[in-house]
Design a protein around this motif. Structure first.
Motif, short mmCIF file in Angstrom:
data_model
loop_
_atom_site.label_atom_id
_atom_site.label_comp_id
_atom_site.label_asym_id
_atom_site.label_seq_id
_atom_site.Cartn_x
_atom_site.Cartn_y
_atom_site.Cartn_z
N LEU A 47 38.57 64.86 76.39
CA LEU A 47 39.85 64.88 75.71
C LEU A 47 39.76 65.40 74.24
N LEU A 48 40.75 66.19 73.80
CA LEU A 48 40.83 66.54 72.47
C LEU A 48 42.06 66.04 71.95
N ILE A 49 42.15 65.28 70.89
CA ILE A 49 43.47 64.70 70.30
C ILE A 49 43.64 65.43 69.00
N LEU A 50 44.98 65.75 68.98
CA LEU A 50 45.50 66.39 67.55
C LEU A 50 46.51 65.52 66.77
N HIS A 51 46.30 65.46 65.57
CA HIS A 51 47.12 64.53 64.70
C HIS A 51 48.33 65.41 64.40
N GLY A 52 49.16 64.73 63.37
CA GLY A 52 50.39 65.25 63.08
C GLY A 52 50.51 65.74 61.61
N LEU A 79 52.93 63.25 72.06
CA LEU A 79 53.37 62.18 71.62
C LEU A 79 54.59 62.14 70.42
N GLY A 80 55.63 62.16 70.94
CA GLY A 80 56.67 62.20 69.99
C GLY A 80 56.96 63.39 69.33
N SER A 81 56.61 64.44 70.12
CA SER A 81 56.41 65.92 69.50
C SER A 81 58.02 66.89 69.65
N PRO A 82 58.58 67.04 68.48
CA PRO A 82 59.97 67.73 68.54
C PRO A 82 59.72 69.28 69.25
N LEU A 83 59.46 69.18 70.51
CA LEU A 83 59.09 70.50 71.01
C LEU A 83 60.38 71.35 71.06
N CYS A 84 61.59 70.89 70.84
CA CYS A 84 62.80 71.76 70.85
C CYS A 84 63.20 71.80 69.29
N GLY A 85 62.37 71.57 68.45
CA GLY A 85 62.70 71.76 66.95
C GLY A 85 63.32 70.54 66.35
N SER A 86 62.97 70.43 65.12
CA SER A 86 63.41 69.05 64.30
C SER A 86 64.30 69.22 63.48
N GLN A 87 65.51 68.26 63.66
CA GLN A 87 66.39 68.18 62.81
C GLN A 87 65.92 67.85 61.27
N ALA A 88 64.99 66.90 61.35
CA ALA A 88 64.32 66.38 60.10
C ALA A 88 63.99 67.47 59.33
N ALA A 89 62.97 68.42 60.12
CA ALA A 89 62.35 69.48 59.51
C ALA A 89 63.40 70.39 59.04
N LEU A 94 45.79 65.88 73.66
CA LEU A 94 46.81 64.76 73.46
C LEU A 94 47.47 64.95 71.89
N GLY A 95 48.36 65.34 71.73
CA GLY A 95 48.84 65.79 70.65
C GLY A 95 49.93 64.92 70.00
N HIS A 96 49.89 64.49 68.74
CA HIS A 96 50.91 63.57 68.30
C HIS A 96 51.85 64.46 67.48
N SER A 97 53.01 64.31 67.51
CA SER A 97 54.16 64.97 66.69
C SER A 97 53.87 66.58 66.56
N GLY A 100 71.74 60.47 67.69
CA GLY A 100 71.34 59.87 69.39
C GLY A 100 70.21 59.08 69.00
N PRO A 101 69.73 58.41 70.33
CA PRO A 101 68.38 57.48 70.39
C PRO A 101 67.37 58.31 69.67
N SER A 102 66.45 57.78 68.99
CA SER A 102 65.31 58.35 68.27
C SER A 102 64.30 57.28 68.11
N ASP A 103 62.92 57.89 67.57
CA ASP A 103 61.76 57.02 66.99
C ASP A 103 62.06 57.04 65.36
N GLY A 104 63.04 57.17 65.00
CA GLY A 104 63.15 57.33 63.45
C GLY A 104 62.67 58.67 62.75
N THR A 105 62.38 59.67 63.63
CA THR A 105 61.82 60.87 62.88
C THR A 105 62.26 62.05 64.07
N VAL A 106 62.00 61.65 65.05
CA VAL A 106 62.34 62.77 66.03
C VAL A 106 63.36 62.10 67.13
N SER A 107 64.52 62.80 67.43
CA SER A 107 65.22 62.45 68.37
C SER A 107 64.83 62.38 69.97
#
Length: 216
Positions: free
Chosen positions: A5-10, A91-101, A64-67, A154-161
């Motif tokens: 397993l390879l893990i990627l940080h955000g 994990l919480g990745s904005p695959l559809c694009g990020s409004q915050a970004a 396994l990738g976070h954000s 809408g519902p979110s994790d505080g950074t990504v909806s």
């Protein structure tokens, strides 16, 4: 033999940030390693070919990738569809694009915060149609730095909806009671990731201890 397993940080993170997640995944039976990359100065476009080379050199692996890490992993699989990756969990990745970004990139004084990954996070990924099975673990606790810079609808994790995590073509999607940052440290998120990486589907809510998750 433990599954590789390879893990990627955000973004804004380093190898040390996902060490607790790596230890948790090892305890769950995976041979977990960390793929570290310069998320701001190097950016996603530099990380994608580096990840591709790493996978080709190491052979079959799970991801396994976070954000941002999940976005980078999925884009690498899109560009190199022959990579030997059976499953990816985001994990919480904005695959559809990020409004915050998008908000940060649109302001001259905040655009440098995202560096060379800003446009990539704004844009997101194309709907998925590759052979790799992709699952999403999304957080539902709306605490995070994203709310300081942008309105998140809408519902979110505080950074990504939640809407930003629902890319067409995903094999499965589940929610856990966690903030965006907390997904890296969440026992429920790790358990769900392990289940999908092994079985291609997430556990039902009542299979997790405590608050558990809410599968949708």
């Amino acid at each position: 033999m433990a599954e590789k397993l390879l893990i990627l940080h955000g973004i804004w993170n380093a190898r040390s940030w996902v060490l607790p997640l790596a230890r948790r995944m090892r305890a769950l039976g995976f041979d977990a390693e960390i793929f570290a990359y310069p998320s701001v100065l190097g950016g996603a476009e530099a990380a994608i070919p580096a990840l591709t080379r790493r996978i080709r050199q190491s052979g079959p692996t799970l991801l396994l990738g976070h954000s941002l890490g999940g976005v980078i992993a999925l884009e690498a699989l899109r560009r190199a569809p022959d990579l030997p990756v059976a499953r990816l969990v985001c994990l919480g990745s904005p695959l559809c694009g990020s409004q915050a970004a998008r908000t940060l990139v649109g302001r001259r004084w905040t655009a440098p915060l995202l560096g060379r990954s800003g446009d990539f996070l704004d844009r997101g990924c194309q709907p998925w149609s590759g052979v790799t099975e992709v699952g999403m673990v999304a957080g539902t606790v709306a605490r995070g730095v994203g709310r300081l810079f942008a309105r998140i609808d809408g519902p979110s994790d505080g950074t990504v909806s939640l809407a930003e995590t629902r890319l067409p073509g995903l094999a499965d999607h589940c929610n856990v009671a966690s903030s965006h940052t907390g997904l890296v440290f969440s026992a429920a998120a790790a358990r769900q990731a392990a289940a999908f990486l092994r079985q291609g589907r997430f556990l039902p809510a009542d299979a997790l201890p405590g608050p558990g998750s809410n599968q949708r």
